[in-house]
Design a protein around this motif. Structure first.
Motif, PDB file in Angstrom:
ATOM      1  N   THR A   1      45.827  22.351  38.706  1.00  0.00           N
ATOM      2  CA  THR A   1      46.460  22.927  39.891  1.00  0.00           C
ATOM      3  C   THR A   1      46.224  24.437  39.908  1.00  0.00           C
ATOM      4  OG1 THR A   1      48.576  23.228  38.751  1.00  0.00           O
ATOM      5  CG2 THR A   1      48.228  21.137  39.892  1.00  0.00           C
TER       6      THR A   1
ATOM      7  N   ASN B   1      51.635  27.541  41.230  1.00  0.00           N
ATOM      8  CA  ASN B   1      52.783  27.187  40.391  1.00  0.00           C
ATOM      9  C   ASN B   1      54.048  27.213  41.238  1.00  0.00           C
ATOM     10  OD1 ASN B   1      54.699  26.800  38.439  1.00  0.00           O
ATOM     11  ND2 ASN B   1      54.234  28.625  37.259  1.00  0.00           N
ATOM     12  N   SER B   2      54.455  26.010  41.685  1.00  0.00           N
ATOM     13  CA  SER B   2      55.664  25.918  42.501  1.00  0.00           C
ATOM     14  C   SER B   2      56.310  24.555  42.259  1.00  0.00           C
ATOM     15  CB  SER B   2      55.337  26.076  43.987  1.00  0.00           C
ATOM     16  OG  SER B   2      54.740  24.901  44.500  1.00  0.00           O
TER      17      SER B   2
ATOM     18  N   SER C   1      49.831  22.180  44.051  1.00  0.00           N
ATOM     19  CA  SER C   1      50.923  22.412  43.111  1.00  0.00           C
ATOM     20  C   SER C   1      51.421  21.071  42.575  1.00  0.00           C
ATOM     21  CB  SER C   1      52.067  23.146  43.820  1.00  0.00           C
ATOM     22  OG  SER C   1      53.234  23.189  43.017  1.00  0.00           O
TER      23      SER C   1
ATOM     24  N   GLY D   1      55.141  22.662  38.858  1.00  0.00           N
ATOM     25  CA  GLY D   1      55.024  23.565  37.721  1.00  0.00           C
ATOM     26  C   GLY D   1      54.049  23.118  36.648  1.00  0.00           C
ATOM     27  N   TYR D   2      53.538  21.896  36.735  1.00  0.00           N
ATOM     28  CA  TYR D   2      52.570  21.422  35.745  1.00  0.00           C
ATOM     29  C   TYR D   2      51.175  21.928  36.097  1.00  0.00           C
ATOM     30  CZ  TYR D   2      56.244  18.334  34.100  1.00  0.00           C
ATOM     31  OH  TYR D   2      57.417  17.851  33.586  1.00  0.00           O
ATOM     32  N   GLN D   3      50.446  22.370  35.087  1.00  0.00           N
ATOM     33  CA  GLN D   3      49.116  22.929  35.319  1.00  0.00           C
ATOM     34  C   GLN D   3      48.072  21.837  35.516  1.00  0.00           C
ATOM     35  OE1 GLN D   3      47.856  25.695  32.320  1.00  0.00           O
ATOM     36  NE2 GLN D   3      45.940  26.223  33.353  1.00  0.00           N
TER      37      GLN D   3
END
Length: 462
Positions: free
Chosen positions: A250, A253-254, A265, A268-270
């Motif tokens: 991603t 970061n939301s 997004s 919050g996980y990348q």
């Protein structure tokens, strides 16, 4: 990719096997007051009963539904291409604690007979999270016989978010939005003394690959075979398939999940892992505890000793109940263009190749394994107790009887881990892997990832 460094990895695997074999022998020599409980003993599930009635086995048939390659290619392209398992491992942002660094309450969740030879505890946040629960485990030992993915030895642990203890969940959006989310911890186990990991969120493509949404799954079981990961869907109604070659990154970061202004997004996980398809029961909707209906999937494991290799499934069952649980297997495809997928026949139908019924209740995991030089398959059945705070029981069942270890301390059968999850056998090292702490209450009593040599399990029964 699989050829790089093969000889070096083999030497490392041989050294590890030698170390573990020595530990297993020490455990066998030290075991005392172990008895065997035969099928006639009180409380024993007895022998497995084979189910051959076609009207019964037909309820286990699956329909394969694969996502269009163009949809997957579109999402992969729009998100910048596959980043690979190695990228997730190299960006690990959590460290697991070795057994000596685990708290006493965590170590208390480990089995009494036989003793774990390797045990690890999660980092502080994951050890205490009351809504994120560890559910299942599989390894690169399942994926390939040489036990590696590239240069890494890898363990995957499935976690699911449940709507409990809302006051303890401080993440933006609260438990209602997150309820049922599923994530996989990619654990780098290359150095057995320093395990690190990072979570990736499970998602499903939509809008022709232009977007994705969250996957809601209980993750009661999952198996990594070749380049695919198969997991149980939410409420055990189906199986979901993922491709480890399609891990995506991603760029926003939301708290949102999917396409947003500026990119993508994932709460919050990348990293995200998009589903590539599903295997849906072809009969009626699954009904837990009804042996006349289609079973709800409980846990999964891999059997490399069957021909061909097979996915083993268990029916969800209630601890302390009187309902019998079905255990069965699906063959994996041997076609070179269907790596890691089940053997689908006409119009994508997948049939169960072998079905049994166990009288054990509260089945939390099952592993089938046929020892070399024999024709009889052993089924290792992890049974959860009906009461809280008690350890589980690990039975070895065949079509002729059942065996179990008796704890040295109190002569009971509750010798296995505390509320364990699915089972996974790392054939190269003879390790049986599982994890404890599958309930929110276990944040106080311990969540541990551990391994026991299968040879030590057998020795405790003989």
């Amino acid at each position: 990719m699989k050829q790089r460094g093969r000889h070096r990895r083999r030497r490392r695997g041989q050294a590890l096997r030698a170390t573990l074999a020595g530990t297993a022998l020490a455990l066998t020599a030290a075991a005392t007051l172990i008895s065997t409980s035969q099928a006639t003993s009180s409380g024993s599930p007895g022998a497995l009963s084979r189910l051959s009635d076609s009207s019964q086995t037909a309820r286990l048939s699956l329909q394969e539904n694969l996502v269009a390659p163009s949809t997957l290619d579109t999402l992969t392209r729009r998100m910048g291409g596959n980043v690979g398992v190695a990228a997730v491992l190299d960006s690990a942002d959590h460290s697991m604690r070795n057994e000596d660094d685990c708290a006493g309450s965590e170590r208390a969740a480990l089995p009494e007979e036989p003793t774990a030879t390797r045990a690890y505890c999660w980092d502080g946040a994951d050890a205490k999270a009351r809504q994120w629960l560890p559910r299942s485990v599989t390894t690169s030992g399942d994926a390939y016989e040489d036990s590696t993915w590239g240069d890494h030895r890898v363990i995957l642990a499935g976690w699911t978010h449940e709507n409990q203890q809302a006051a303890d969940d401080h993440r933006t959006g609260g438990p209602t939005r997150d309820d049922g989310l599923a994530r996989v911890a990619f654990i780098d186990a290359t150095d057995p003394h320093a395990l690190t990991y990072r979570h990736a969120l499970l998602v499903a493509p939509k809008d022709g690959g232009k977007n994705f949404e969250a996957v809601r799954s209980q993750l009661g079981g999952m198996v990594w075979y070749q380049d695919k990961l198969i997991v149980t869907a939410r409420n055990g109604t189906a199986l979901l398939a993922f491709d480890l070659r399609r891990i995506l990154r991603t760029d926003v970061n939301s708290a949102a999940i999917g396409r947003v202004s500026g990119g993508y997004s994932a709460d919050g996980y990348q990293y995200v892992l998009p589903t590539i398809g599903s295997y849906d029961l072809t009969g009626d909707t699954c009904t837990a505890g009804d042996d006349r209906a289609a079973p709800c999937f409980g846990s999964l494991s891999l059997d490399r000793t069957s021909a061909p290799d097979s996915l083993v499934a268990t029916e969800a069952s209630t601890p302390g109940g009187s309902d019998h649980a079905r255990v069965w297997r699906y063959p994996y495809s041997t076609a070179p263009d269907r790596t890691g997928l089940l053997a689908a026949g006409y119009q994508g139908r997948v049939g169960a190749s072998e079905v049994y019924v166990t009288k054990a209740s509260g089945v939390s995991g099952v592993l089938s394994h046929t020892p070399a030089g024999t024709s009889e398959t052993d089924w290792y059945v992890a049974q959860a107790p009906s009461g809280d705070g008690r350890h589980g029981t690990l039975w070895r069942q065949t079509d002729s009887g059942a065996d179990v270890a008796t704890c040295t301390a109190d002569q009971s059968r509750a010798c296995w881990g505390l509320r364990t999850a699915s089972l996974s056998y790392w054939q190269e090292t003879d390790e049986l892997w599982t994890l404890t702490g599958t309930a929110a209450a276990d944040t106080a009593s311990g969540r541990v990832l551990y391994a026991v040599p299968l040879s030590a399990v057998d020795s405790s029964l003989e």
